[in-house]
Design a protein around this motif. Structure first.
Motif, short mmCIF file in Angstrom:
data_model
loop_
_atom_site.label_atom_id
_atom_site.label_comp_id
_atom_site.label_asym_id
_atom_site.label_seq_id
_atom_site.Cartn_x
_atom_site.Cartn_y
_atom_site.Cartn_z
N LEU A 21 -27.57 0.01 -7.83
CA LEU A 21 -28.54 0.89 -7.17
C LEU A 21 -29.96 0.37 -7.37
N THR A 22 -30.27 -0.12 -8.57
CA THR A 22 -31.60 -0.68 -8.83
C THR A 22 -31.87 -1.87 -7.94
N ALA A 23 -30.88 -2.76 -7.81
CA ALA A 23 -31.07 -3.97 -7.00
C ALA A 23 -31.13 -3.66 -5.52
N THR A 24 -30.32 -2.71 -5.07
CA THR A 24 -30.26 -2.38 -3.64
C THR A 24 -31.43 -1.51 -3.23
N ALA A 25 -31.83 -0.57 -4.10
CA ALA A 25 -32.99 0.29 -3.91
C ALA A 25 -33.04 0.90 -2.51
N PRO A 26 -32.06 1.71 -2.14
CA PRO A 26 -32.14 2.37 -0.83
C PRO A 26 -33.34 3.30 -0.77
N ASP A 27 -33.90 3.45 0.43
CA ASP A 27 -35.03 4.38 0.58
C ASP A 27 -34.56 5.82 0.43
N ILE A 28 -33.36 6.11 0.92
CA ILE A 28 -32.75 7.42 0.73
C ILE A 28 -31.33 7.19 0.21
N LEU A 29 -31.01 7.81 -0.92
CA LEU A 29 -29.67 7.74 -1.50
C LEU A 29 -29.07 9.14 -1.47
N CYS A 30 -27.92 9.26 -0.82
CA CYS A 30 -27.15 10.50 -0.80
C CYS A 30 -25.96 10.29 -1.72
N LEU A 31 -25.96 10.99 -2.85
CA LEU A 31 -24.97 10.75 -3.90
C LEU A 31 -24.16 12.02 -4.16
N GLN A 32 -22.86 11.89 -4.07
CA GLN A 32 -21.97 13.02 -4.33
C GLN A 32 -21.24 12.83 -5.67
N GLU A 33 -20.69 13.92 -6.16
CA GLU A 33 -19.94 13.96 -7.41
C GLU A 33 -20.84 13.58 -8.58
N VAL A 34 -21.81 14.44 -8.81
CA VAL A 34 -22.86 14.20 -9.81
C VAL A 34 -22.80 15.29 -10.87
N ILE A 35 -22.85 14.88 -12.13
CA ILE A 35 -22.93 15.82 -13.25
C ILE A 35 -24.37 15.91 -13.73
N HIS A 36 -24.79 17.14 -14.05
CA HIS A 36 -26.15 17.37 -14.55
C HIS A 36 -26.03 18.26 -15.78
N ARG A 37 -26.22 17.68 -16.95
CA ARG A 37 -26.16 18.42 -18.21
C ARG A 37 -27.28 17.93 -19.11
N PRO A 38 -28.53 18.29 -18.81
CA PRO A 38 -29.67 17.69 -19.52
C PRO A 38 -29.73 18.01 -21.00
N SER A 39 -29.07 19.09 -21.45
CA SER A 39 -29.16 19.44 -22.86
C SER A 39 -28.10 18.74 -23.71
N ASN A 59 -24.83 13.18 -17.87
CA ASN A 59 -26.00 13.44 -17.03
C ASN A 59 -26.21 12.28 -16.07
N LEU A 60 -25.27 12.17 -15.13
CA LEU A 60 -25.39 11.10 -14.13
C LEU A 60 -26.66 11.26 -13.31
N PHE A 61 -27.07 12.49 -13.07
CA PHE A 61 -28.30 12.71 -12.31
C PHE A 61 -29.48 12.04 -13.00
N ARG A 62 -29.62 12.24 -14.31
CA ARG A 62 -30.70 11.61 -15.07
C ARG A 62 -30.58 10.09 -15.05
N ASP A 63 -29.34 9.59 -15.18
CA ASP A 63 -29.12 8.14 -15.18
C ASP A 63 -29.64 7.51 -13.89
N VAL A 64 -29.28 8.10 -12.75
CA VAL A 64 -29.68 7.53 -11.46
C VAL A 64 -31.18 7.69 -11.25
N ALA A 65 -31.72 8.84 -11.64
CA ALA A 65 -33.17 9.04 -11.52
C ALA A 65 -33.93 8.00 -12.32
N SER A 66 -33.42 7.62 -13.48
CA SER A 66 -34.06 6.59 -14.29
C SER A 66 -33.94 5.22 -13.65
#
Length: 266
Positions: A21-39, A59-66
């Motif tokens: 994802l970092t190398a491809t760097a899409p302008d818009i990424l639509c990502l399904q099947e995401v876990i969000h557990r920030p705590s 916390n896949l959401f945090r991983d991809v955001a990073s």
């Protein structure tokens, strides 16, 4: 502009997916099947559903955001249920996410459910709650607005055949896209639809003026070697103006999930 659609498989292959994802760097990424557990302090938790057991990035959401620091990140939960740290249950949110490069102003959004409603206490019985999310952005290079709406379609334990619930979710997805878009917009609808190419879902979207690109351009499927069941199609991308397409690919290598990334350039 580059638009990518991908079911992230809960981040099972994140060591390959995040650099991709970092190398491809899409302008818009639509990502399904995401876990969000920030705590959670754990990197990995486990999903259990009968004999279906799958490791999940906590916390896949945090991983991809990073991995995409120049993108606005939006998480859209469908349910909060239990993942497991050994014998310890960990409440975790599950849904989809959209990432938009900050050079594209977000001028509209839509979020809603294509099946059931938010499930706050558990993932629920199959077929489970399913959400959709769309963004409308301004593309300065093309001097136009573009709307992109995606969903993670129903998983039915009986298979990928047409069902009344799948027909209803197709109508809801179409209506959410229509709610977001304005006359003259370039419109994209995509996601892991969990249906076959001859499904009524695609017919409903075709009747709304959308052209499906995976099958129209002759690709043989959107699953890779990590998916060992019959049926090679699950993910689709549709556009209302095919002449706007400057590139389209289903990516079979590298394998970053059990789904193939789909990349549209307009």
């Amino acid at each position: 502009m580059k638009i990518m659609c991908l079911n992230g498989w809960g981040g099972k292959l994140h060591e390959v997916m995040l650099p991709y994802l970092t190398a491809t760097a899409p302008d818009i990424l639509c990502l399904q099947e995401v876990i969000h557990r920030p705590s959670s302090e754990k990197d990995w938790l486990t999903y259990r559903d009968g004999d279906h057991v799958l490791p999940q990035r906590s916390n896949l959401f945090r991983d991809v955001a990073s991995a995409l620091p120049d993108h606005a990140a939006i998480f859209c939960p469908a349910a909060q249920g239990v993942l497991w740290d050994g014998d310890v249950s960990i409440p975790s949110q599950w849904g989809l996410a959209t990432f938009v490069h900050r050079s594209f102003p977000i001028i509209g959004q839509v979020q809603g459910f294509v099946h059931k409603d938010y499930s706050p206490l558990r993932f629920g019985d199959h077929p489970r709650s399913r959400s959709a999310h769309g963004v409308r952005v301004w593309d300065y290079d093309a001097d136009r607005a573009l709307s992109v709406t995606h969903m993670h379609g129903l998983r039915d334990l009986a298979g990928k055949m047409d069902t009344p619930e799948r027909v209803e979710q197709a109508h809801r997805l179409r209506d959410l896209s229509s709610q977001l878009s304005e006359p003259g917009d370039l419109i994209v609808i995509c996601g892991d639809f969990n249906v076959e190419p001859d499904s009524e879902t695609l017919s409903i979207l075709a009747d709304a003026g959308m052209t499906e690109l995976v099958t129209t351009l002759g690709f043989s499927g959107t699953r890779n070697s990590h998916y060992r069941k019959p049926g090679r199609f699950a993910d689709y991308m549709l556009i209302n103006t095919q002449d706007a397409v400057t590139g389209f690919e289903v990516i079979y290598d590298p394998e970053v999930s059990d789904h193939c990334p789909i990349i549209l350039e307009v």
